[in-house]
Design a protein around this motif. Sequence first.
Motif, mmCIF file in Angstrom:
data_model
loop_
_atom_site.group_PDB
_atom_site.id
_atom_site.type_symbol
_atom_site.label_atom_id
_atom_site.label_comp_id
_atom_site.label_asym_id
_atom_site.label_seq_id
_atom_site.Cartn_x
_atom_site.Cartn_y
_atom_site.Cartn_z
ATOM 1 N N MET A 272 49.165 35.143 11.465
ATOM 2 C CA MET A 272 49.510 34.620 12.777
ATOM 3 C C MET A 272 50.808 35.247 13.288
ATOM 4 S SD MET A 272 49.997 30.681 13.876
ATOM 5 C CE MET A 272 51.635 30.627 13.193
ATOM 6 N N ASN B 250 40.046 39.515 29.253
ATOM 7 C CA ASN B 250 39.685 40.760 29.935
ATOM 8 C C ASN B 250 40.867 41.712 30.055
ATOM 9 O OD1 ASN B 250 37.068 40.045 30.258
ATOM 10 N ND2 ASN B 250 37.238 39.510 32.424
ATOM 11 N N GLY C 252 43.538 47.950 25.860
ATOM 12 C CA GLY C 252 43.120 48.732 24.706
ATOM 13 C C GLY C 252 43.065 47.950 23.403
ATOM 14 N N PHE C 253 43.212 46.623 23.479
ATOM 15 C CA PHE C 253 43.115 45.835 22.253
ATOM 16 C C PHE C 253 41.651 45.528 21.946
ATOM 17 C CE2 PHE C 253 47.431 44.897 23.685
ATOM 18 C CZ PHE C 253 48.127 45.179 22.518
ATOM 19 N N ASN C 254 41.320 45.598 20.669
ATOM 20 C CA ASN C 254 39.961 45.282 20.250
ATOM 21 C C ASN C 254 39.820 43.767 20.228
ATOM 22 O OD1 ASN C 254 37.575 44.808 18.930
ATOM 23 N ND2 ASN C 254 37.847 46.498 17.485
ATOM 24 N N PHE D 45 37.835 42.057 17.453
ATOM 25 C CA PHE D 45 38.549 41.938 16.181
ATOM 26 C C PHE D 45 39.493 40.731 16.194
ATOM 27 C CE2 PHE D 45 42.467 42.924 13.782
ATOM 28 C CZ PHE D 45 41.948 42.915 12.495
ATOM 29 N N ILE D 46 40.273 40.600 17.286
ATOM 30 C CA ILE D 46 41.228 39.483 17.366
ATOM 31 C C ILE D 46 40.470 38.154 17.365
ATOM 32 C CG2 ILE D 46 43.191 38.542 18.629
ATOM 33 C CD1 ILE D 46 43.418 41.220 20.075
ATOM 34 N N LEU E 98 44.181 34.698 24.053
ATOM 35 C CA LEU E 98 43.950 33.316 24.447
ATOM 36 C C LEU E 98 44.157 33.141 25.944
ATOM 37 C CD1 LEU E 98 45.744 31.413 21.560
ATOM 38 C CD2 LEU E 98 43.294 31.548 21.960
ATOM 39 N N PHE F 90 50.115 38.994 14.242
ATOM 40 C CA PHE F 90 49.290 39.210 15.442
ATOM 41 C C PHE F 90 49.614 38.206 16.547
ATOM 42 C CE2 PHE F 90 46.797 41.086 12.005
ATOM 43 C CZ PHE F 90 46.542 42.345 12.528
ATOM 44 N N TRP F 91 50.803 37.643 16.504
ATOM 45 C CA TRP F 91 51.181 36.617 17.479
ATOM 46 C C TRP F 91 50.957 37.080 18.915
ATOM 47 C CZ3 TRP F 91 51.961 31.654 17.432
ATOM 48 C CH2 TRP F 91 52.619 31.055 18.505
ATOM 49 N N LYS F 92 51.457 38.261 19.207
ATOM 50 C CA LYS F 92 51.359 38.824 20.549
ATOM 51 C C LYS F 92 49.887 38.983 20.949
ATOM 52 C CE LYS F 92 51.828 43.499 21.351
ATOM 53 N NZ LYS F 92 51.986 44.324 20.198
ATOM 54 N N GLU F 93 49.099 39.509 20.027
ATOM 55 C CA GLU F 93 47.678 39.745 20.321
ATOM 56 C C GLU F 93 46.930 38.420 20.517
ATOM 57 O OE1 GLU F 93 49.410 41.328 18.025
ATOM 58 O OE2 GLU F 93 49.297 43.408 18.682
ATOM 59 N N MET G 201 41.487 43.477 26.948
ATOM 60 C CA MET G 201 40.564 44.601 26.777
ATOM 61 C C MET G 201 41.059 45.845 27.501
ATOM 62 S SD MET G 201 36.844 42.889 27.257
ATOM 63 C CE MET G 201 35.694 44.034 26.567
ATOM 64 N N LYS H 20 48.184 35.564 21.529
ATOM 65 C CA LYS H 20 48.585 34.958 22.789
ATOM 66 C C LYS H 20 47.881 35.638 23.963
ATOM 67 C CE LYS H 20 52.963 35.220 24.066
ATOM 68 N NZ LYS H 20 54.372 34.815 24.099
ATOM 69 N N LEU H 21 47.871 36.953 23.925
ATOM 70 C CA LEU H 21 47.242 37.723 24.999
ATOM 71 C C LEU H 21 45.753 37.383 25.112
ATOM 72 C CD1 LEU H 21 47.638 39.994 27.076
ATOM 73 C CD2 LEU H 21 47.074 41.628 25.288
#
Lengths: 370, 245
Positions: free
Chosen positions: A157, A172, A178-180, A183-184, A168, A160-163, A175, A165-166
């Motif tokens: 957690m 879109n 460029g984040f998968n 996977f998150i 949640l 990947f906190w930033k990921e 995406m 939060k983004l």
Amino acid sequence: MELTDFFTDYTLRTITLGTAVLGAICGMLGSFAVLRKQSLLGDAISHAALPGIALAFLFTGLKDSNVLLLGALISGFIGTVWIRGIVTKTHLKTDTALGLILSLFFGFGELVLSYLKKQPDANQAGLDKYLFGQAATLVQSDVIVMIIVTGISLVVMLLFWKEFKLLLFDKNYAMTLGFNTRFIDGLISFFIVLAIVIGLQTVGVVLMSAMLLAPAAAARQWTNSLGTMVILAAVFGAFSGVFGTGISASYNNLSTGPVIVLVAAVFVGVSFIFSPSRGVLFKQIRLIRNRRDLELKKTLYFMYGIVEKHEDISRPHSIKILNGFQGFTRGTLKALSDKSWITIKGQDWSLTEEGFQTAENLYNTNMPES
Amino acid sequence: MEQKIAVAVDDLTVAYNYKPVLWDIDLSIPEGVLMAIVGPNGAGKSTLIKSILGIIDPIAGSVAIYGKPYKKQRDKVAYVPQKGSVDWDFPTTALDVVMMGTYGALGWIKRPGAKQKKQALEALEKVGMLAFKGRQISQLSGGQQQRIFLARALVQNAAIYFMDEPFQGVDATTEIAIINILKELRKAGKTVIVVHHDLQTVPEYFDWVTFLNVKHIATGPVKDIFNDDNLTKTYGINYKVAVQK
């Protein structure tokens, strides 16, 4: 039970530690479930875990909790994948998919359990505890597993906190950056399933989702920051575990799972009512205060309308002439004079300089002249 | 000199279930234009943007950003989604949302630091929202939320901006503030593509326009192609009245 038992009784200490850790991890991950609007997913997953437990016992004949929970993990995952499959491949909505999988898996689990009960040897006794949980069966190795899982999910957690939060907040957008997102998403789901599975022995299939949701729902009431919410939810969850275990240990026959859940529900209830910004109580108080304030200002403005026509603003007027105005009472007059906006002498009132200024500036930005 | 092509869409077809939403779209958008995408409800305007950005997988066709696939050009593109696409009751602040614009450049795991915060604060200032940086996002008005989204895209410091109905549900003050920022972006040589609903303001706000109704109808400078003929083709009849000045 004496209070000191908590510190001296080895078994009780193990159980208390276990439920506290469980409450913490559930609160933490439950926050993500709530914010992802997948509150019911936890319910479906925990029910879907039941056939895994039953089948794991049927095939291995072992009652070791780690073996059974591995079975739960696998069937919980199959349930999650099927829910996703139903939602993406058919026209059915998520709630329908959740309901279908929940009852289908739970029914199948019960079927296998009842088949096991008919077996001649009594070895299967005790599998029932996974329905409503039995914290008393927690042993040190179970608690160690819980602590390890909690530690791992905490590290993930934080990494990947930033990921998280983004995703949640705006999937879109994540995406396009460029984040998968798959996977998150999968990572969050994985840890939610894991938290559910390690809680089954303590809280049980039926009540497990409350462990996820209640602390998170309570925490949301107190803060507008994701970080604080997750921490608070973990704290609420841990306290529910500790208090719940304490209460159930004090009364012999109470099973721990339901008591923990009820304690968590108390947290929710208190938070819904007493939270300063979102709670029902303070909202109502603010509403009443605003109304009173508005009433007062309207009366003042009405007086201002009368006074304005005269040169001397402090000239006394009869209280009677206010009768035509609805919002005024003796109480309002008193409140106005308490604020030293008016002075009252006998049956007359007069506006003070301060009251005149206040009234003059009351609506000067957006009020049409009347 | 020939203008560079910022976005090229080739034979793009998108369908939800069985119904085609976009049919065989060919479109090229030159660099440096401020372009509106107009068309009736269900014409596929948002879908077009989303498939250019890779949010929706098309059935067929391809998209190129400055001649290369989008995946290789992410740093050149910023996106402003529809305001209604997120839950504004999410526990976070205005500044935090704007910071999200820096996440793409940061990449996985790395955390935003002082530099990212500075960028976010600058963007908040540009949209006139600096005073609201610590505000919980649910306590912002619709117009303010839209400005936050715009600031988040500005932080990306991209060459091409895609915006999905940025004027929806905002008051006149915000609308003017937003259009001024869009015009500034164009002045700085950026390409701005906006899904737009208000036909009246197209000639005033934009220099290019694309007409879309499942099929691509026309793309070009507003002064050349924003006429009754194309409007009728896009919306059916009766639209002459709507834009008569």
